[in-house]
Structures are given as C-alpha cells and as structure tokens.
Design a protein around this motif. Structure first.
Motif, PDB file in Angstrom:
ATOM      1  N   ALA A 757       0.834  -1.205   0.000  1.00 11.52           N
ATOM      2  CA  ALA A 757       0.000   0.000   0.000  1.00 11.52           C
ATOM      3  C   ALA A 757       0.872   1.260   0.000  1.00 11.52           C
ATOM      4  O   ALA A 757       0.565   2.244  -0.689  1.00 11.52           O
ATOM      5  CB  ALA A 757      -0.923  -0.008   1.223  1.00 11.52           C
ATOM      6  N   THR A 762      -1.735  -1.328  -5.338  1.00 10.26           N
ATOM      7  CA  THR A 762      -3.071  -1.600  -4.792  1.00 10.26           C
ATOM      8  C   THR A 762      -3.513  -3.028  -5.047  1.00 10.26           C
ATOM      9  O   THR A 762      -4.102  -3.685  -4.163  1.00 10.26           O
ATOM     10  CB  THR A 762      -4.089  -0.623  -5.411  1.00 10.26           C
ATOM     11  N   VAL A 792      -5.400   1.624   1.677  1.00  8.11           N
ATOM     12  CA  VAL A 792      -5.711   1.497   0.253  1.00  8.11           C
ATOM     13  C   VAL A 792      -6.527   2.688  -0.219  1.00  8.11           C
ATOM     14  O   VAL A 792      -6.266   3.279  -1.280  1.00  8.11           O
ATOM     15  CB  VAL A 792      -6.449   0.171  -0.022  1.00  8.11           C
TER      16      VAL A 792
END
Length: 803
Positions: A757, A762, A792
């Motif tokens: 992250a 992602t 995220v």
C-alpha cells in the motif's frame, strides 16, 4: 494384621490422597522458579496471551488461542490456559507453575483409575495371571502355580446350586485379604466342606490389583524424569494433553469391561459407545494441547492386543437362584457377587485371554483346565476359535481411528521428512537421527528406572550424534537391546502380559518423537506417558514374580525405597528449579559440554549484573566465552558478548562478530541463531547497543546464504531493512519470501500488505487483504484488515492529487 471390610474400602483412597499430597509437597519449592528456554517465545514474548483484566474480549481470546508458534495446530487449549494464568498473575511464573502441578496431580489420579480398569479387565480375561494375596500361588501376572489343576488332575467342582453369593458378600480364600470385597466377577476357589470339593486354583484379589495400580501411580507422580513436564511451564502442552489421553484410555477400558460383561444388548451398546467416545474425544481434545494425543488409539490397541484379544463377550454366570443367602461365607464363596456376572466362553475349556463360565453343580459342565508344560503354565485356545469370538466392531474402530489415519499421516510425514528443507535448522540428517534415537531411548530407560540428578537436565544438546552403526559403537548395542525388548514383549504376551504391555507402551510413547519427525534429539518430557509403561513393566516383574520362599517383605521394602528415592531426587531438582540462576549455574557446571546450559548461566549472570562491572559480570564473561567455544554452539553467546561490549558505547567487538558470522555461514541456521539476530536488531533500534550496523547486516547475509530459506529469518531481515536500514523495497522482497515460506502466519501478510500500500501497489495489497479475510477466524484480524483498507483508500485518493 487383619483389616475389616470397611477399612479395606477406604484405605486405597487414603493412600492415593497421601500420594497426591506427598507429590505436591515434593514439587512445592519449585513453584518460585522463573522462565526458561522455550517459555520465552511461547509465553513471555507472546503478546497475544498477555490478556489483562478489563481487556477480555472474544477477539482477544481467539487471538490468544491461535498464537502459539510451537505447531501448525497452535495448541489452542494450552495457550488459553497460559492466557488465564497471565491474567491472574500479570506475568508472574508462580500461578503458571502451580497450574502445572495441579494438572500433574490430576494425571496421577487418572492413571490410578486407568490402571485399575486395566487390571479389572485382566482379571476378567486372564485371572490366573494377576496377583493373589501376599503374592501366593501366582505372581502379579506370572504363570499358574505348581499346584494349579491340570488336565491330568481332577477338575474342581463348582459350588452347590443352592448357595449363590449375595450382593456385598465376602470372598473366602485365606490370608489378610480374605475379606476384601472384590469388584471383579470371579469366584474364589471352592473351599473344603459344605459339599464343595477343595482346590487351590489361583484367584484374583481386588486388593492386590488396587495395590499394584496405586504403587505405579504413586511412583509415576514422584518420578524425577517427569519434572520437566511439570516445572517447565511450556511443557503444560504435554501434561495437559495427557489428561485427555489418560481419561480417554480409562473410558475405553471401562467401555470394554461393559461390553465383555454385558447381560443384554443395551449394556453392550453403551459400553461400545463409551469405548468409541474415549478414543475419539480423548484424541480430539488432546490435540488442542499437543499432537502426541494421536497416540491414544495406539495405547488402546496395545491393551487390546495383549489382554483382550478383540473378544466379543464373556458369557454371564448362569445361576438357578439369586438373592441373599443365609448360609455361611464358606457356602457362598464359590460365586462372584451378583452385580458382576462370572465370565466365560461356553462350549470349550478355558483359554488364555478368556475367562470361564461357572455352572451350578449338576449341570454337567466343567471348569477350565490348565495345559501344563515345561515352563508354560498357560492356557491355550485352538487356532480359529479365538477368531470366531472376535468383535468386529473393535476391529473397525481401530481401522477408522488408527490404521487409516496412520497410513495417511505416515505418508505426509515421510513426504516432509524426505525434503532437505525440513532439516535446514538441524545439525543432523534423517539418517543420523534414526541412528541416534536408539541410544536416546536406552538413556530414557536408564533415567526413568535409575534417575541420577547429575545427569537429568533441561538441556541434552551435548549428546554425540550417531553417524554410523558403529560410530559410536553404542549405537549397535542400543539397537540390539531395543530389538531384544520388542522380542521379549511378544514372547511374554501370554506369560506376563503386563510386562509385555508396559514395554509396548514405552515404545508407543516415543513413536512420534524418536522416529522421522525432524524434532530435536532429546527431551525428558517426552517420557511423560512412556514412563508409565516402564513402571508398569517393572512393577509387574517386582510385585508379580513367584518366589519359592515368600519374600513379600523384601519386595515391599524395595517399593518403599524406590518411592523415597524418587521423591527425594525430584525434591532436590525442584529445589534447584526454585531459583533460575542457581538452576542455570548448577546445570552449566554439571554439563560443561552443553552449549545451551553454559550460555544460560552466562545470560542470567549478565542480567543479574545489569551490565555493571563486578563479580556477576565477570562470571557472565567466563560462561559466555566457554559457551561460544563449544563445538557446534549457536550464535547466542557471541550475541551476548557483543551486547556487553557495545552496551551504550562502541566496544571492541570485532572478534565476536567474526565468530558469529562464521557460525551463521557454516552451520545450519537454528531458531536460536535467528533469535540472536533479532535481539541485536532490537538492541540497536532501542539505542542500547552502539555497534556498526554494517556488522549486523553482514551477520544477516551470512545466515541468508545458507540453503533452504527459513520464513522467520526472512521476516526478521525484512524488519531490519525496513526499520534500521530504511530500505522498504528490500523489506518487501523478503516479506514476500516469508509469506511464501509460512502462508499461515498473518503477521507477515499484514506487514507485506502495508508495504504494498505504501508503494502504491493496490492490486497486491488487495490480494493480501483477501488472504487475511480467509484467516480472520472470529474476527481476530478485523482491526488490522480495517487499517489496511484505510491505507488502500488513502492511496487511491492521493493518486489523482499527485497526477
């Protein structure tokens, strides 16, 4: 001196209580001791079990249950009990050790009941092999006496039909134990008079069976080799597991008793259900503490093979009259009490492994006759007849609970054992382990029967590995001795079944830890159940042997001396365990070739010195230098000397770094080596140690150069790169390796997902989050998953702004 019936009823319970109290007193001084060795990763450094009052939530308890690094099953019940002790004492070892002693005492009581059930079954199936009062006639399980009836002698006549033994009536037979109320269904030998022909056929006395069970249980509770499973806190995993093993075995034996004496189908089904429940539940519940619970079906199978022979049922006693008779004890002495029908297969004479049916006079039936031969006072059953009486349900029970799982488990273990990576952390190979373990088993036998406080120890890493069948020569000698024991066990199956069973239980208890599983070579707590077999065999030989001259007083003296010796040695060891520094120094002095023992003395002296110059620090230097010089020692002594030299200053540490790097590069990487690297990383990160960080990086690289990556080492190096070297890209690479090496450990995935992250990856972050969700039992990872999801979202928000 004669004891009345009332006294005989409560005397065994009084003696059992005395044994329990004496064992508690022997161990009491050891409760003040501290943590040792594997206590640290499993308890002291395991933050998940550090539950405090006011923070008790379902998530916390689930996390504690699944926190143990000792096994892939995590041993949840043991971990929960550790958490309960931590909550009660806040990390004080005293409540942990007290709980261990209580568990050991419970096991001692369960052992007594299990052995009583075992001897009860033996009385049912082979009564001529159990002790008679004062050791007369027949030994504890020896052959029939010389004056037992044979096929050439007149067969004893049963009791008259008109004199059934009422419930609660006494059994005759002479001697101080004549008035004992038996719990078995066998008749006393018919006595002279009242229309009953005299015989001296051996009979079973319940007091003798109780006495043997009590002596073995008391000796086992006091046995010095079992101290490791009691005062070594983390070995609660072993002792707690054996609670369910002993209870399950007791339930199985009692269920088989119900089946063999069942007078109707309902009792038979209840007995079978109890036997099945004992094995299945005992194994499953035991597995929540340790994997050795899988041996429960093996112990039950050996008892079945030696004593019960998979028999289906013993016929109930046929009586013309039941009820309370008014005759004398002599008239009623031929038939067992009403609640326990006399067993026997009908239609054939008695056989070894079978009881008999006693018929009232006039029915034209006979008692079983012995087949007496040279050195063989045993009963024989024609081949095929035993097979016809076998209970197929028992066979299928073991097929389902033992044979099929054993085949699958062995295939799985062999697949793991044949992988070189499985032995990456050991300084021995599979072949060397298989060659060394026979010598270890012989040592276990010696340490159990003739304990020496100068030899018994927490550490046995100084043992010389066997590299060939004659290297050392004792390897072959140990193999021959163990092979002879196995042959003796088979040979004595009919003559002395308790000796045979005891030998079998000894080998079965070491079936996992002394074969192909890549465990360390020696630990005394592995004898916790196996020592029962050793004591059972020894007790049966001592108390059961027939003597031409009665020496019951001498045998009693041997038992008393053995119990006193066991208790004294255990107390002396417990007193050493009461102070961890005294224990460490004593073991280092007794085992100067043990790198672990010598290092532990140096480590605790270092803690006592608080790094301040003085006698304690000088002693620490002495033991640490000695430990580092021992061939094959770990990197821990070098790590400790680096920490002394660099404690809040840059010291002269080059020699210690070179020694550590050499060991890490040339020796298999053990968990102790990884712990040494982690300790140095934490020491530097906390600004306590001021060494050159490049030296630590060199040590890590030396360990990583070894073949077969280790997940914990990869994870430790990732933490070092991220937190000390501030290189998150290298940390990401090694965390990915750690996840691949141990995919079931959520901590590696959490750290890896956080790095993904942070780097804006992602897709990879979501993959790790999905994997964590599948591992999120009872919501224990909810907080970590939520934090990762927030990272995220923050990354998605930050990306357009940056563009």
């Amino acid at each position: 001196m004669r004891l009345n019936q009332s006294t005989r009823k409560w005397l065994p319970w009084l003696l059992l209580a005395v044994a329990v109290i004496a064992t508690a007193a022997v161990y009491w001084s050891g409760l003040t001791g501290g943590w040792v060795f594997d206590d640290y990763p499993n308890i002291v450094d395991n933050a998940a079990i550090h539950i405090k009052p006011g923070h008790s939530t379902l998530v916390a308890w689930v996390d504690a249950a699944l926190s143990s690094p000792a096994s892939f099953l995590h041993r949840p019940l043991a971990s929960i009990t550790f958490a309960l002790n931590w909550m009660a004492g806040g990390g004080n070892p005293w409540p942990f050790k007290l709980t261990n002693v209580i568990i050991h005492l419970i096991n001692g009581v369960l052992l007594f009941f299990m052995l009583r059930a075992l001897l009860r079954l033996m009385a049912l199936r082979a009564p001529w092999l159990l002790p008679s009062p004062l050791g007369r006639g027949v030994g504890g399980e020896g052959p029939a006496p010389r004056d037992a009836p044979t096929s050439r002698q007149s067969e004893p006549s049963p009791a008259p039909a008109g004199h059934p033994l009422p419930k609660g009536a006494r059994m005759g037979g002479g001697g101080p134990e004549t008035n004992a109320a038996p719990t078995h269904p066998h008749p006393d030998p018919p006595l002279e008079g009242d229309g009953v022909r005299a015989t001296r056929f051996p009979y079973v006395d319940d007091a003798a069976a109780t006495r043997l069970a009590l002596i073995v249980a008391a000796a086992w509770m006091l046995l010095p080799i079992n101290l490791m499973a009691v005062l070594y806190v983390v070995q609660r995993m072993e002792s707690l597991c054996q609670v369910f093993v002993l209870a399950g075995l007791w339930a199985y034996l009692h269920g088989r008793w119900m089946m063999l004496t069942a007078g109707d189908e309902r009792r038979d089904r209840r007995g079978f259900a109890l036997a099945v429940s004992g094995i299945v539940l005992g194994t499953l519940l035991g597995l929540t503490s340790k994997e050795t619970a899988v041996l429960l079906p093996v112990f039950a199978l050996l008892a079945e093979w030696v004593l019960l022979r998979f028999a289906r049922k013993v016929e109930p006693l046929s009586l013309r009259e039941r009820g309370r008779g008014e005759g004398s004890d002599t008239q009623r002495a031929a038939i067992a009490r009403e609640s326990g029908p006399s067993p026997a297969p009908s239609g054939h004479h008695g056989a070894l492994g079978h009881g008999w049916r006693l018929y009232p006079e006039g029915e034209g039936k006979t008692m079983p006759a012995h087949s007496k031969g040279e050195g063989k006072d045993v009963l024989a059953l024609p081949e095929g007849e035993d097979k016809q009486t076998a209970d197929r349900r028992i066979w299928w029970l073991f097929v389902v609970t033992l044979f099929v799982p054993a085949v699958l488990g062995f295939a799985w273990l062999m697949r793991s054992a044949l992988r070189p990576a499985s032995w990456a952390g050991r300084d021995f190979t599979l072949t060397q382990r298989l060659l060394t373990e026979p010598r270890v088993l012989v040592d276990y036998l010696h340490w159990t029967l003739f304990p020496n406080p100068m030899v018994l120890s927490l550490y046995h890493d100084e043992i010389v590995k066997s590299t060939g069948i004659l290297t050392p020569w004792t390897t072959l000698g140990a193999m021959l001795l163990l092979a002879a024991l196995i042959a003796i066990a088979v040979w004595l199956r009919n003559r002395r079944p308790l000796v045979s069973l005891g030998i079998g239980w000894f080998f079965a208890g070491n079936l996992l830890t002394a074969t192909i599983v890549p465990l360390e070579l020696v630990y005394e707590q592995r004898m916790y159940f196996a020592s029962i077999g050793v004591l059972l065999a020894a007790g049966a030989l001592l108390l059961g042997r027939r003597w031409r001259i009665r020496l019951s007083l001498l045998r009693g003296l041997v038992v008393v001396v053995a119990l006193l010796a066991f208790g004294t040695i255990t107390h002396l060891r417990a007193d050493e365990w009461s102070n961890r520094l005294r224990l460490a120094v004593a073991e280092a002095n007794r085992h100067p070739e043990s790198g672990r023992a010598v290092y532990e003395a140096g480590r605790l002296l270092l803690i006592a010195s608080d790094y301040q110059p003085g006698k304690a620090l000088d002693g620490s230097w002495k033991y640490l230098r000695k430990a580092a010089a021992i061939q094959g020692s770990s990197a821990l002594p070098d790590q400790a000397m680096i920490m002394i030299a660099d404690h809040q200053r840059q010291g002269q540490d080059a020699t210690y770094w070179d020694s550590m790097v050499h060991k890490l590069r040339t020796q298999p990487t053990r968990q102790e080596d990884i712990s040494a690297l982690i300790s140095l990383t934490n020491c530097y990160g906390a600004n306590i140690c001021e060494f050159e960080v490049a030296q630590l990086n060199r040590a890590y690289r030396a360990a990583l150069s070894r073949p077969h990556p280790i997940a914990r080492l990869d994870g430790a190096y990732a933490d070092f790169q991220r937190d000390i070297m501030h290189n998150s890209w290298v940390a990401e690479t090694y965390l990915a390796r750690a996840v691949a090496g141990d995919p079931g450990e959520p901590a590696y995935r959490v750290d890896l997902a956080a790095l993904y992250a942070r780097h804006g990856e992602t897709g990879k972050t979501l993959e790790q989050i999905d994997a964590l969700r599948r591992m999120n039992f009872a919501g224990r990872l909810n907080g970590k998953i939520a934090a990762l999801e927030q990272m995220v979202e923050q990354g998605k928000t930050a990306a357009p702004s940056a563009n």
